[in-house]
Design an enzyme around this catalytic site. Structure first.
Site, PDB file in Angstrom:
ATOM      1  N   HIS A 107      -5.795  -5.944  11.440  1.00  0.00           N
ATOM      2  CA  HIS A 107      -6.341  -4.938  12.348  1.00  0.00           C
ATOM      3  C   HIS A 107      -5.200  -4.057  12.847  1.00  0.00           C
ATOM      4  O   HIS A 107      -4.654  -3.274  12.090  1.00  0.00           O
ATOM      5  CB  HIS A 107      -7.074  -5.653  13.486  1.00  0.00           C
ATOM      6  CG  HIS A 107      -7.966  -4.767  14.319  1.00  0.00           C
ATOM      7  ND1 HIS A 107      -8.156  -3.431  14.066  1.00  0.00           N
ATOM      8  CD2 HIS A 107      -8.731  -5.045  15.418  1.00  0.00           C
ATOM      9  CE1 HIS A 107      -8.991  -2.922  14.948  1.00  0.00           C
ATOM     10  NE2 HIS A 107      -9.354  -3.876  15.795  1.00  0.00           N
ATOM     11  N   HIS A 129     -10.114   1.233   3.172  1.00  0.00           N
ATOM     12  CA  HIS A 129     -10.655   0.978   4.504  1.00  0.00           C
ATOM     13  C   HIS A 129     -12.034   0.360   4.353  1.00  0.00           C
ATOM     14  O   HIS A 129     -12.746   0.631   3.378  1.00  0.00           O
ATOM     15  CB  HIS A 129     -10.725   2.286   5.308  1.00  0.00           C
ATOM     16  CG  HIS A 129     -11.032   2.078   6.754  1.00  0.00           C
ATOM     17  ND1 HIS A 129     -12.317   1.993   7.237  1.00  0.00           N
ATOM     18  CD2 HIS A 129     -10.212   1.922   7.833  1.00  0.00           C
ATOM     19  CE1 HIS A 129     -12.282   1.796   8.548  1.00  0.00           C
ATOM     20  NE2 HIS A 129     -11.026   1.745   8.930  1.00  0.00           N
ATOM     21  N   ASP A 161      -3.260   3.979   9.108  1.00  0.00           N
ATOM     22  CA  ASP A 161      -2.074   3.123   9.210  1.00  0.00           C
ATOM     23  C   ASP A 161      -0.989   3.504   8.206  1.00  0.00           C
ATOM     24  O   ASP A 161       0.182   3.199   8.416  1.00  0.00           O
ATOM     25  CB  ASP A 161      -2.458   1.653   8.989  1.00  0.00           C
ATOM     26  CG  ASP A 161      -3.335   1.123  10.110  1.00  0.00           C
ATOM     27  OD1 ASP A 161      -3.026   1.404  11.279  1.00  0.00           O
ATOM     28  OD2 ASP A 161      -4.324   0.444   9.814  1.00  0.00           O
TER      29      ASP A 161
END
Length: 471
Positions: free
Chosen positions: A278, A329, A388
């Protein structure tokens, strides 16, 4: 019992879990149980309703769901349009978006000015809190330090258990305001006591934005460029909220539904966020990129880059997981709108920092990685860079230490947690209690004198011999 004997006993106990708790994948399919609450196509189980944010990753074409470019909405506003408008005005926008997510609409100039002032006044900690809590037992795991600090703040709140909307909103605004202080001061304490570096405790300036104060408190000279602060501002906005179904936000709603206090809710959400699957994902991206840079000689040679990516996917390089971190994702297929928006800010900052060569390497990997992944794996939906992939690079260019990467995510996402906590309180009438289907077999009870010694793979478990005790 000796330490060696205890270790052997624990090892035997642990082995039992593999024997007793392993559940066949076929059973999940047989009972139509969606692992991770997602089906084979990555579509999540609907667990609730929300008006806070929305994710669009597919569209209907002739009755069939087809992947499309991702879009993210906060309270009905496209996040990319929000960032575009803030950028055109050349101003900081995090406080405006905090207001939007919590209050449900964009503020006018006067409302925004009042709200900024309110957040500024909340940027203060109890007397001696830094000395008595943050500087005690410092740790390189700043997320754990954050969680401890948040839970300790509860003891300073005489209205901790008051679940009225007014009180909970006040608690949420206070935590949103002080979380950057808790994180940055936690890092400085660790850096001083564990790394033998100088200690800096800079007070936030109530007249400055959230992003400016983070950099001001972090840096020894309190200085930063306007671009640095505005890139961090954009990062905070993009990380504030994401659909409600993410792990940490769902955790916040689950704990809220039990009637728990705000501090416990935020501590639970922080604990959920810190995992590498996460909020800790950007750290894995950074470490992977350092590994790639160490093993690729020519950043302009796409064949060399592609071949090393193949080694990573074949589990021959980096951490041998077979994963190219920052790619793919759970929701988005064609593109992650946060990554698309962020990339422009990344390029501007890389240019200012004279790191365009490294930026081009990121861009090349973003383009080549989906091809390499597709060569080896059957992909049921598209693979693209997620937010990210670039965020770690930005934090590195801003001189933010790795220990603060996930805490910065938390500084932003606590806004979403707060909005969902308020929404859950308004609508709450039942505790969130999912069902699990049991597959255990019923057994006949035997008295203690009639039981045989438990065994694992034919070896005795749970009992240590006299020889073990002596060793």
């Amino acid at each position: 019992m000796t330490d060696n004997a205890k270790s052997r006993m624990i090892k035997k106990y642990a082995e039992k879990f593999y024997q007793e708790d392993r559940i066949s994948q076929e059973l999940f399919e047989e009972y139509n149980v969606k692992r991770g609450l997602r089906d084979i196509n990555g579509k999540g189980v609907v667990a609730g309703l929300t008006s806070i944010s929305k994710i669009i990753s597919s569209k209907d074409v002739n009755g069939k769901s087809v992947p499309c470019d991702g879009r993210l909405y906060y309270r009905g506003y496209n996040v990319q349009e929000l960032l575009r408008g803030i950028g055109e005005d050349d101003r900081f926008g995090a406080e405006e978006v905090i207001y939007l997510l919590l209050m449900g609409d964009l503020p006018d100039r006067k409302a925004l000015e009042d709200f900024r002032q309110l957040l500024g006044e909340y940027r203060t900690l109890p007397t001696n809190f830094v000395r008595d809590v943050i500087m005690k037992a410092p740790s390189d795991d700043i997320m754990n330090s954050l969680t401890r600090s948040v839970l300790t703040l509860a003891s300073y709140d005489p209205n901790m258990l008051d679940l009225s909307l007014e009180n909970v909103l006040q608690q949420c605004l206070m935590l949103i305001s002080v979380l950057p202080m808790l994180a940055v001061y936690g890092y400085h304490a660790y850096n001083h006591y564990e790394c033998d570096e100088s200690m800096y405790i800079h007070r936030p300036d109530p007249s400055l934005s959230m992003a400016e104060n983070i950099l001001r408190m972090l840096r020894p000279d309190k200085k930063y460029t306007d671009l640095e602060a505005k890139v961090l501002d954009a990062a905070l906005i993009l990380h504030m909220e994401h659909g409600g179904g993410n792990n940490s936000t769902f955790t916040a709603r689950v704990v809220t539904s039990s009637g728990s206090d705000t501090y416990s809710v935020m501590a639970a959400a922080l604990s959920s966020l810190k995992g590498p699957k996460h909020g800790g994902a950007n750290i894995k991206v950074m470490r992977m990129m350092e590994d790639i840079k160490a093993n690729v000689n020519d950043y302009s040679d796409e064949n060399e880059i592609k071949e090393y990516l193949r080694k990573i996917v074949r589990k021959e390089a980096f951490d041998h997981s077979g994963l190219i971190y920052g790619m793919g994702h759970a929701v988005y297929s064609i593109s992650d709108p946060r990554a698309v928006s962020f990339k422009g800010f990344v390029k501007k900052l890389a240019n200012e920092k004279h790191l365009m060569k490294e930026y081009e390497l990121y861009s090349t990997i973003e383009r080549l990685a989906p091809e390499v992944i597709a060569e080896r794996s059957h992909i049921y939906k598209g693979v693209s860079a997620n937010v990210d992939f670039y965020s770690g690079f930005v934090y590195k260019m801003l001189g933010i230490p790795v220990e603060l990467y996930t805490p910065i995510f938390a500084m932003a996402r606590i806004v979403g947690w707060s909005a969902h906590r308020m929404e859950e309180l308004v609508n709450m009438d039942k505790i969130i209690r999912p069902a699990y289907r049991s597959i255990m077999e019923e057994r006949v009870y035997h008295s203690l004198k009639d039981r045989s010694t438990p065994r694992i793979n034919g070896t005795e478990k749970l009992r240590l011999s006299v020889k073990d005790e002596q060793n």
